[in-house]
Motif scaffolding. Structure first.
Motif, PDB file in Angstrom:
ATOM      1  N   PHE A 118       1.167  -1.200   0.080  1.00  0.00           N
ATOM      2  CA  PHE A 118      -0.147  -0.224  -0.079  1.00  0.00           C
ATOM      3  C   PHE A 118       0.933   1.440   0.280  1.00  0.00           C
ATOM      4  O   PHE A 118       0.985   2.182  -0.887  1.00  0.00           O
ATOM      5  N   ASP A 119       1.438   1.304   0.508  1.00  0.00           N
ATOM      6  CA  ASP A 119       2.915   2.657   0.994  1.00  0.00           C
ATOM      7  C   ASP A 119       3.456   2.745  -0.381  1.00  0.00           C
ATOM      8  O   ASP A 119       3.865   3.435  -0.781  1.00  0.00           O
ATOM      9  N   ALA A 120       3.852   1.828  -1.716  1.00  0.00           N
ATOM     10  CA  ALA A 120       4.748   1.607  -2.356  1.00  0.00           C
ATOM     11  C   ALA A 120       3.395   2.201  -3.922  1.00  0.00           C
ATOM     12  O   ALA A 120       3.789   2.471  -4.718  1.00  0.00           O
ATOM     13  N   TYR A 121       2.284   2.119  -3.944  1.00  0.00           N
ATOM     14  CA  TYR A 121       1.156   2.896  -4.367  1.00  0.00           C
ATOM     15  C   TYR A 121       0.830   4.508  -4.811  1.00  0.00           C
ATOM     16  O   TYR A 121       0.862   4.338  -6.316  1.00  0.00           O
ATOM     17  N   ALA A 122       1.156   4.849  -4.039  1.00  0.00           N
ATOM     18  CA  ALA A 122       1.763   6.531  -4.528  1.00  0.00           C
ATOM     19  C   ALA A 122       2.635   6.477  -5.355  1.00  0.00           C
ATOM     20  O   ALA A 122       2.419   7.097  -6.516  1.00  0.00           O
ATOM     21  N   GLY A 123       3.933   5.497  -5.372  1.00  0.00           N
ATOM     22  CA  GLY A 123       5.126   5.989  -6.513  1.00  0.00           C
ATOM     23  C   GLY A 123       4.776   5.121  -7.411  1.00  0.00           C
ATOM     24  O   GLY A 123       5.367   5.837  -8.362  1.00  0.00           O
ATOM     25  N   ASP A 124       4.116   3.971  -7.966  1.00  0.00           N
ATOM     26  CA  ASP A 124       3.659   3.431  -8.896  1.00  0.00           C
ATOM     27  C   ASP A 124       3.310   4.276  -9.614  1.00  0.00           C
ATOM     28  O   ASP A 124       3.486   4.926 -10.551  1.00  0.00           O
ATOM     29  N   VAL A 125       1.806   5.129  -8.664  1.00  0.00           N
ATOM     30  CA  VAL A 125       1.021   5.686  -9.240  1.00  0.00           C
ATOM     31  C   VAL A 125       2.273   6.917 -10.153  1.00  0.00           C
ATOM     32  O   VAL A 125       1.650   7.612 -11.514  1.00  0.00           O
ATOM     33  N   SER A 126       2.431   7.310  -9.673  1.00  0.00           N
ATOM     34  CA  SER A 126       3.567   9.009  -9.823  1.00  0.00           C
ATOM     35  C   SER A 126       4.152   8.658 -11.100  1.00  0.00           C
ATOM     36  O   SER A 126       3.946   9.091 -11.733  1.00  0.00           O
ATOM     37  N   THR A 127       5.259   7.222 -11.427  1.00  0.00           N
ATOM     38  CA  THR A 127       5.751   6.620 -12.034  1.00  0.00           C
ATOM     39  C   THR A 127       4.736   6.365 -13.512  1.00  0.00           C
ATOM     40  O   THR A 127       5.396   6.716 -14.838  1.00  0.00           O
ATOM     41  N   GLU A 128       3.434   6.170 -13.144  1.00  0.00           N
ATOM     42  CA  GLU A 128       2.864   5.465 -14.928  1.00  0.00           C
ATOM     43  C   GLU A 128       2.477   7.277 -15.379  1.00  0.00           C
ATOM     44  O   GLU A 128       2.291   6.836 -16.877  1.00  0.00           O
ATOM     45  N   LEU A 129       1.549   7.880 -13.886  1.00  0.00           N
ATOM     46  CA  LEU A 129       1.370   9.005 -14.948  1.00  0.00           C
ATOM     47  C   LEU A 129       2.540   9.951 -15.405  1.00  0.00           C
ATOM     48  O   LEU A 129       2.596  10.665 -16.392  1.00  0.00           O
ATOM     49  N   THR A 130       3.639   9.680 -15.255  1.00  0.00           N
ATOM     50  CA  THR A 130       4.883  10.454 -15.813  1.00  0.00           C
ATOM     51  C   THR A 130       4.746  10.384 -16.517  1.00  0.00           C
ATOM     52  O   THR A 130       4.785  10.513 -18.095  1.00  0.00           O
ATOM     53  N   ARG A 131       4.988   8.855 -17.573  1.00  0.00           N
ATOM     54  CA  ARG A 131       5.228   8.089 -18.139  1.00  0.00           C
ATOM     55  C   ARG A 131       4.244   8.424 -19.433  1.00  0.00           C
ATOM     56  O   ARG A 131       4.753   8.645 -20.461  1.00  0.00           O
ATOM     57  N   ALA A 132       3.083   8.750 -19.092  1.00  0.00           N
ATOM     58  CA  ALA A 132       1.589   9.149 -19.905  1.00  0.00           C
ATOM     59  C   ALA A 132       1.075  10.443 -19.464  1.00  0.00           C
ATOM     60  O   ALA A 132       0.121  10.825 -20.344  1.00  0.00           O
ATOM     61  N   GLY A 133       2.309  11.532 -19.121  1.00  0.00           N
ATOM     62  CA  GLY A 133       1.922  12.831 -18.757  1.00  0.00           C
ATOM     63  C   GLY A 133       1.811  13.583 -20.013  1.00  0.00           C
ATOM     64  O   GLY A 133       1.980  15.081 -20.141  1.00  0.00           O
TER      65      GLY A 133
END
Length: 312
Positions: A118-133
């Motif tokens: 659960f703690d890692a979720y925020a970082g994973d979202v940030s990484t994925e949205l950077t790729r798609a941003g």
């Protein structure tokens, strides 16, 4: 004789004898055994049973599922950002609730790994949205809203799926997590895997002639453009798929240049590749009075060189 004496001392007082009442208006001090200061024993937390732990994990999914659905149903970038932020808050809250429970004995070592996921979720979202941003395609064209939302939603879905998979891996087969709340994959916008039809002449201007140009394409999908001097003002443009042959007829009997561009993700609405673009032209001019055949394959035996050119 035995005599007695009384000693008098002005301003002095003596402790009254026991059993003598104190003067009116005075106070009396009494003594009692000291209260015990030993700390009260803290009751040991009760470990959940496996079915109870399963219910706890299922409740987490039920709470998160509506937030995930709002993200996946967003119709604008603003709505996506707002619903994504709400989902992130829900994940944090549910993590804090999970941290309060005592897992079954068989999951004592697994539960901290669940919290880590659960703690890692925020970082994973940030990484994925950077790729798609990005707002531009790889070829520098404006990215459509449909593609932007697809990439953003797919990135968030990937991050949430990673959360579910990490949790499931930690707890093993005895408890299930993810099947209820992980959304299905999105349908890909047509442009992402878009291709034109082989031999499709989608641009033509001016009069026609009797000349022809046969194109044998041994490389990637291409668009062949014939023009006088400016490929942005073509006489004709034809789409040729990889490993296919197509012929452009009706070429006027005047000199022309042959330009060609390759790429992926064909945007049929705007007649252009949007990713992995390459732009070239043949170095020699073509006489429109003849019928020509060109082969788009790099070979040391070729007799027609080409050079990179500006985008068109």
């Amino acid at each position: 004789m035995v005599g007695t004496a009384v000693l008098a001392c002005a301003g002095c007082s003596s402790e009254p004898d026991k059993g003598v009442a104190p003067p009116a208006g005075g106070t009396t001090k009494t003594s009692a055994p000291p209260a015990s200061t030993a700390p009260k024993p803290t009751p040991s937390p009760v470990a959940l049973s496996v079915p109870m732990y399963q219910r706890a994990m299922t409740n987490v999914e039920k709470v998160l599922k509506p937030s995930v659905a709002r993200v996946m149903n967003a119709q604008t970038i603003a709505a996506f950002d707002a619903s994504r932020a709400l989902l992130a808050k829900s994940v944090v809250i549910e993590r804090s609730e999970l941290a309060k429970i005592t897992p079954p004995k068989g999951l004592v070592t697994a539960h901290p790994a669940v919290l880590d996921a659960f703690d890692a979720y925020a970082g994973d979202v940030s990484t994925e949205l950077t790729r798609a941003g990005g707002t531009k395609t790889g070829c520098g064209f404006p990215k459509s809203l449909e593609v932007r939302l697809y990439e953003a939603k797919s990135g968030l879905r990937f991050a949430y799926s990673e959360l579910a998979q990490s949790v499931q891996k930690s707890i093993g087969r005895g408890v299930k997590f993810g099947a209820l709340s992980v959304p299905p994959k999105l349908a890909q916008p047509a442009v992402i895997a878009g291709r034109g039809e082989n031999g499709d002449v989608f641009q033509r201007s001016g009069s026609r002639g009797s000349g022809s140009l046969e194109i044998k394409n041994a490389g990637d999908d291409v668009v062949i453009v014939i023009a006088g001097s400016n490929p942005r003002q073509p006489q004709a443009s034809i789409y040729v798929r990889a490993n296919k042959t197509a012929t452009l007829n009706g070429i006027r009997s005047q000199d022309y240049w042959v330009y060609f561009k390759s790429g992926t993700s064909w945007d049929a609405k705007n007649n252009r590749f949007t990713e992995n673009c390459s732009y070239q032209k043949f170095d020699d001019i073509f006489d429109g009075s003849y019928n020509w055949t060109i082969s788009l394959a790099k070979t040391p035996l070729g007799n027609a060189s080409s050079s990179e050119t500006e985008s068109f």
